[in-house]
Design a protein around this motif. Sequence first.
Motif, PDB file in Angstrom:
ATOM      1  N   PHE A 141       0.837  -1.202   0.000  1.00 28.34           N
ATOM      2  CA  PHE A 141       0.000   0.000   0.000  1.00 28.34           C
ATOM      3  C   PHE A 141       0.878   1.260   0.000  1.00 28.34           C
ATOM      4  O   PHE A 141       0.734   2.139   0.846  1.00 28.34           O
ATOM      5  CB  PHE A 141      -0.953  -0.022   1.205  1.00 28.34           C
ATOM      6  CG  PHE A 141      -1.852  -1.229   1.206  1.00 28.34           C
ATOM      7  CD1 PHE A 141      -2.940  -1.296   0.354  1.00 28.34           C
ATOM      8  CD2 PHE A 141      -1.585  -2.313   2.024  1.00 28.34           C
ATOM      9  CE1 PHE A 141      -3.761  -2.414   0.321  1.00 28.34           C
ATOM     10  CE2 PHE A 141      -2.399  -3.439   2.004  1.00 28.34           C
ATOM     11  CZ  PHE A 141      -3.487  -3.490   1.141  1.00 28.34           C
ATOM     12  N   PHE A 148      -0.975   4.637  -0.233  1.00 28.72           N
ATOM     13  CA  PHE A 148      -1.611   4.998   1.030  1.00 28.72           C
ATOM     14  C   PHE A 148      -0.585   5.573   1.991  1.00 28.72           C
ATOM     15  O   PHE A 148      -0.791   6.625   2.586  1.00 28.72           O
ATOM     16  CB  PHE A 148      -2.303   3.791   1.672  1.00 28.72           C
ATOM     17  CG  PHE A 148      -2.612   4.010   3.120  1.00 28.72           C
ATOM     18  CD1 PHE A 148      -3.693   4.802   3.480  1.00 28.72           C
ATOM     19  CD2 PHE A 148      -1.788   3.514   4.123  1.00 28.72           C
ATOM     20  CE1 PHE A 148      -3.963   5.064   4.812  1.00 28.72           C
ATOM     21  CE2 PHE A 148      -2.047   3.770   5.457  1.00 28.72           C
ATOM     22  CZ  PHE A 148      -3.144   4.543   5.801  1.00 28.72           C
ATOM     23  N   TRP A 161      -1.011   2.762  14.768  1.00 28.67           N
ATOM     24  CA  TRP A 161      -1.154   3.620  13.594  1.00 28.67           C
ATOM     25  C   TRP A 161      -2.372   3.205  12.770  1.00 28.67           C
ATOM     26  O   TRP A 161      -2.802   2.051  12.803  1.00 28.67           O
ATOM     27  CB  TRP A 161       0.143   3.596  12.776  1.00 28.67           C
ATOM     28  CG  TRP A 161       0.243   2.484  11.774  1.00 28.67           C
ATOM     29  CD1 TRP A 161       0.060   2.589  10.431  1.00 28.67           C
ATOM     30  CD2 TRP A 161       0.558   1.098  12.021  1.00 28.67           C
ATOM     31  NE1 TRP A 161       0.236   1.367   9.828  1.00 28.67           N
ATOM     32  CE2 TRP A 161       0.534   0.437  10.776  1.00 28.67           C
ATOM     33  CE3 TRP A 161       0.838   0.353  13.169  1.00 28.67           C
ATOM     34  CZ2 TRP A 161       0.799  -0.930  10.643  1.00 28.67           C
ATOM     35  CZ3 TRP A 161       1.091  -1.003  13.041  1.00 28.67           C
ATOM     36  CH2 TRP A 161       1.071  -1.627  11.799  1.00 28.67           C
ATOM     37  N   HIS A 162      -2.917   4.183  12.011  1.00 29.34           N
ATOM     38  CA  HIS A 162      -4.184   3.950  11.310  1.00 29.34           C
ATOM     39  C   HIS A 162      -3.947   3.484   9.878  1.00 29.34           C
ATOM     40  O   HIS A 162      -4.262   4.190   8.933  1.00 29.34           O
ATOM     41  CB  HIS A 162      -5.038   5.209  11.325  1.00 29.34           C
ATOM     42  CG  HIS A 162      -5.454   5.635  12.703  1.00 29.34           C
ATOM     43  ND1 HIS A 162      -6.353   6.631  12.928  1.00 29.34           N
ATOM     44  CD2 HIS A 162      -5.094   5.190  13.923  1.00 29.34           C
ATOM     45  CE1 HIS A 162      -6.530   6.783  14.234  1.00 29.34           C
ATOM     46  NE2 HIS A 162      -5.766   5.922  14.857  1.00 29.34           N
ATOM     47  N   GLY A 163      -3.361   2.339   9.721  1.00 34.06           N
ATOM     48  CA  GLY A 163      -3.086   1.806   8.386  1.00 34.06           C
ATOM     49  C   GLY A 163      -3.908   0.565   8.118  1.00 34.06           C
ATOM     50  O   GLY A 163      -4.771   0.197   8.906  1.00 34.06           O
ATOM     51  N   PRO A 164      -3.630  -0.107   6.992  1.00 27.23           N
ATOM     52  CA  PRO A 164      -4.415  -1.295   6.635  1.00 27.23           C
ATOM     53  C   PRO A 164      -4.239  -2.467   7.609  1.00 27.23           C
ATOM     54  O   PRO A 164      -5.149  -3.254   7.792  1.00 27.23           O
ATOM     55  CB  PRO A 164      -3.870  -1.672   5.251  1.00 27.23           C
ATOM     56  CG  PRO A 164      -3.225  -0.435   4.720  1.00 27.23           C
ATOM     57  CD  PRO A 164      -2.709   0.297   5.912  1.00 27.23           C
ATOM     58  N   HIS A 165      -3.052  -2.589   8.233  1.00 24.42           N
ATOM     59  CA  HIS A 165      -2.800  -3.664   9.195  1.00 24.42           C
ATOM     60  C   HIS A 165      -2.973  -5.053   8.601  1.00 24.42           C
ATOM     61  O   HIS A 165      -3.272  -6.009   9.318  1.00 24.42           O
ATOM     62  CB  HIS A 165      -3.679  -3.512  10.451  1.00 24.42           C
ATOM     63  CG  HIS A 165      -3.172  -2.453  11.391  1.00 24.42           C
ATOM     64  ND1 HIS A 165      -2.385  -2.741  12.479  1.00 24.42           N
ATOM     65  CD2 HIS A 165      -3.310  -1.108  11.377  1.00 24.42           C
ATOM     66  CE1 HIS A 165      -2.081  -1.617  13.104  1.00 24.42           C
ATOM     67  NE2 HIS A 165      -2.629  -0.607  12.440  1.00 24.42           N
ATOM     68  N   SER A 166      -2.815  -5.155   7.297  1.00 25.90           N
ATOM     69  CA  SER A 166      -3.083  -6.440   6.651  1.00 25.90           C
ATOM     70  C   SER A 166      -1.990  -7.463   6.923  1.00 25.90           C
ATOM     71  O   SER A 166      -2.178  -8.643   6.649  1.00 25.90           O
ATOM     72  CB  SER A 166      -3.252  -6.242   5.145  1.00 25.90           C
ATOM     73  OG  SER A 166      -2.087  -5.657   4.603  1.00 25.90           O
ATOM     74  N   PRO A 191     -11.346  -3.522  12.856  1.00 29.52           N
ATOM     75  CA  PRO A 191     -11.692  -4.430  11.765  1.00 29.52           C
ATOM     76  C   PRO A 191     -10.697  -5.553  11.535  1.00 29.52           C
ATOM     77  O   PRO A 191     -11.012  -6.524  10.857  1.00 29.52           O
ATOM     78  CB  PRO A 191     -11.729  -3.517  10.534  1.00 29.52           C
ATOM     79  CG  PRO A 191     -11.743  -2.131  11.029  1.00 29.52           C
ATOM     80  CD  PRO A 191     -11.218  -2.138  12.422  1.00 29.52           C
ATOM     81  N   ARG A 192      -9.495  -5.434  12.078  1.00 28.22           N
ATOM     82  CA  ARG A 192      -8.479  -6.449  11.817  1.00 28.22           C
ATOM     83  C   ARG A 192      -8.450  -7.518  12.897  1.00 28.22           C
ATOM     84  O   ARG A 192      -7.916  -8.601  12.677  1.00 28.22           O
ATOM     85  CB  ARG A 192      -7.113  -5.758  11.710  1.00 28.22           C
ATOM     86  CG  ARG A 192      -6.145  -6.439  10.771  1.00 28.22           C
ATOM     87  CD  ARG A 192      -6.636  -6.565   9.340  1.00 28.22           C
ATOM     88  NE  ARG A 192      -6.055  -7.727   8.691  1.00 28.22           N
ATOM     89  CZ  ARG A 192      -6.440  -8.219   7.526  1.00 28.22           C
ATOM     90  NH1 ARG A 192      -7.440  -7.650   6.877  1.00 28.22           N
ATOM     91  NH2 ARG A 192      -5.872  -9.265   7.022  1.00 28.22           N
TER      92      ARG A 192
END
Lengths: 372, 362
Positions: B81, B84, B235-240, B267-268
Motif C-alpha cells: 500500500f 496509502f 497507527w491507522h493503516g491497513p494492518h493487513s 476491523p483487523r
Amino acid sequence: MKRSTDRILTTHTGSLPRPMDLAGMLEALDSGGPLDQDALKTRVRESVAEVVKLQVESGIDVVSDGEQGKVGYSTYVRHRLTGFEGEGSMVVLSDWNDFPEASARRPLPSTVSRPACDGPIEWKDKGALQTDFDNFNAALSGAGPGLGSGAGPGSGAGPGSGAGPGSGAGPGSGATEAFMTAASPGVVAHFMINRYYPSREAYLARLADVMKEEYDAIHQAGFLLQVDCPDLAMGRHLRFPDLSTQEFLKVAEANIEVLNHADIPADRIRLHLCWGNYEGPHHRDIAKLPDDKVIIPGVVDSTTNYIEHPRLIAQRIVKYAELVGKENVIAGSDCGFGTFARTSNTVEPEVTWAKLRAMADGAAIASEQLCG
Amino acid sequence: MIRALQNGQDYDSVALDDQVKTAVADVVRQQADAGVDIPSDGEQGKTGFLLYGNERLSGFEQVAIQLGDNPRVIRRDQAAFADFYEEYFKTEGDGGPRWQPVCTSPIAYTGQAIIQSDIDHFKAALQGVSVEEAFLPAIAPGTFGRGQNQYYPDEEAFLFAIADALKVEYKAIVDAGFVLQIDDPGLPDTWDMLNPAPSLPDYQKYAAVRIDALNHALEGLPQEQIRYHICWGSWHGPHSTDIPLKDVVDLVLRVRAGGYSIEAANPRHEHEWKLWREVKLPDDKVLIPGVIAHTTNHIEHPELVADRIMNYAGIVGKENVIAGTDCGFSQRALNPRLHPSIVWAKLQALSEGAKLASKQLW
C-alpha cells in the motif's frame, strides 16, 4: 434481483474511487473551470471499464459503474436537470458540533457545489443517462460471462439443483448482476435546498416526477436500480437536527412516498441507506430501518483504512443470515468509496480494492459455513 | 513542556511537575465521571508509553531519526500500500524528530524519583473519587529493547539487563498498591517490522526470549496485581500484515500476569474473540478485551459494546471479563490518536455498554 441461493453474493454501495486525473476533470466540471469535454468523455468510458474489471477481479458479484462520470452520488443531477442555480446551504454536522474542539481536526468536507433549486426542474441532458448505459454495457461485455445487458430472469435454480445453467458463476469468474445508482428525491432535496417551489412537498413531488424518468430508464436498460436514500437516516442529524423524531419520521415518510411512485417491480430495486459517509462521532445517528426484502448490510467500512479481516466479515454476514435467512443477505459496503469525486479519498483506492477482495474472501468463508 | 523534555531542551522541572499533578487529577476525575471502574494516571507526565523509558534507563544514547528512515518502523504492508503510506506519513507524527535509543554502556534504572512522583500524583488524584481499583502502566523489556544493542554480548543479555532495570519500576508500582500494567505491543507488532521476514517458528523464538526476560522482571511480584497488554501498533493503516492472535496467544499466556488486555475492537482483530473457544483461559486469569477502538472517531454504540462483552462472557465466564480499550488514546504525548472530547465520549459509551451487558448477565 439475484439472491444468495448457493452462496453469499457480494456487492457494494456504488461509488468507487476515480483516477486522480478524472477526479480533477469532474471538479472542473463542477466548478465551471476550464475543461476538455471530449477528454472527459473518453476518460469516463475508460474508467468505467477499469472499475468493472477491478470489481470482477476482486470477487464482487453485483457490480456497478463506480459512478465514474458523476461528480457526486446526489448532486450529479444538477448537471442533467434545469433549475439548480441558486445559492446553496451547507448541511449542519450536528454530531461534530457536539465536539467543537475535536471538529477542528475533522477532514475538510468535499468542495462539490450544492446549489439551491431556484427555478423549474426539467430535463436538460437525457443523453447523460444513455452515455451511462453505453459505458456500463461496454464495460460489462468485456468483463466476463453472463452479463452484457439486462440479466434476464432465469435465476431461480433451487438449492440442491446443483449446477444450474446461467447463474452459478463461481467467485471470480465474472459478475452475476449489474446495478446502477440514482439519487432519491429526498437526497437531492437534502443537499440542494428548495428556494423555488411553494412547499417542500411540491419540491419533492416535482423531483419525483423528473427522477422517475431516470429510474424507469435504468430499469428498461436492464440494470438493477439502486436508489440512494441516505436522507432517510443521515437527514436526521445533518439536515433536521432540531426536529423531534416524530417530525423527522414525517419528513422521511414523505420522501418514501414519492419514491414509491416509480412503477418498477420491487425485485428490480434496491434501496441504500446510511448515516453519512464520514468518520465523525455519529452518536446522534437515528436507528430505524425500513423493511426490505433482501438486506445488503455493510460488512466493510468506507471510513477507515483498516482492512477488515475476512473472518470478521464472515462473522458479520453469518449474524445477518441467522436473523433473516442466508438467501436474503448480500454482503455490501457501508457506503461508497468515492461518494464525491475528489482528488483526496478517505480510503485510498488501493486499500478500497483490498477491502473488496477481503469482502469476497469473507463471503466465501460465510458461504462455507451457511451453505455447507 | 513535554516537547522540550522529549527533545532534550531546557524546561522548568518544577512547573512541569506541577502541571502533571493537575493533569493527572483531571484525567482521573474524568475517568471516574465517565464510569471507568479501573482508571490510570493517563500517563500525563510521560513523553510516550515507550519513549518515557529514555528518561529512566541509563546506558542509552539518543539518536534522532526521521519517520520512514528507521528500518524497524517499516511495516510489511507498506510494500502493498505504497500510495496509502505516502499520504499517511504526511499526517503522522508531530513534525519533530523522533529518537532512537542506542545502548552503548551498562543499563540501570535511574528513574526512582520520577516513578515516585508518578505514584504520588496518582495517589493524590485518587483521593475523593470512587473507583474499584487503579493501574499504572510500564513498558515491557521486549518492546523497549528492539535492535539497539551495541554493548551487551548478545540480545538475551541486553534484554535481561533491561528487565533487571525495569523491575525496579514494576516493584515500585506494585508496592504502592496499584495494578501494574505491562505494555508489550512489541510482542505481536514486531512481526511485520523484521527484515527479512522471519518464519513463524523463528519469530516465536524471537518473542519467547522477550517473554522470558519479562517473566524474569516480574518474578516475586503478585500475579493478581499484574495485567499484560498487547496490541498491534496504534497507527491507522491497513494492518493487513498483522500476525494473528492465534500465533502468539501461547506466548501471551506464559506471562506471569493475572489479566490479559488484548486489542479486539477494530476491523483487523475483532473476529479473534472466537479463538477463546479453542484456547483455554487459565482459571485464575482475567481477560480484558478491547471493546472500544482508538482507531476511529465513530463512537461505539453502547449496544455494540455490550454485544462484544457478551461474546467474551459467553466463552470465558462473566467474572473473568473486564471491558477495556484496544490501546491507549495518546501513545505519544505530542501525537494523540483522537481528540480528547471524543475519547471521553467513547469511555462513557464503554461504561454504558458494560452496564447493558451486566444487566443481561446478572
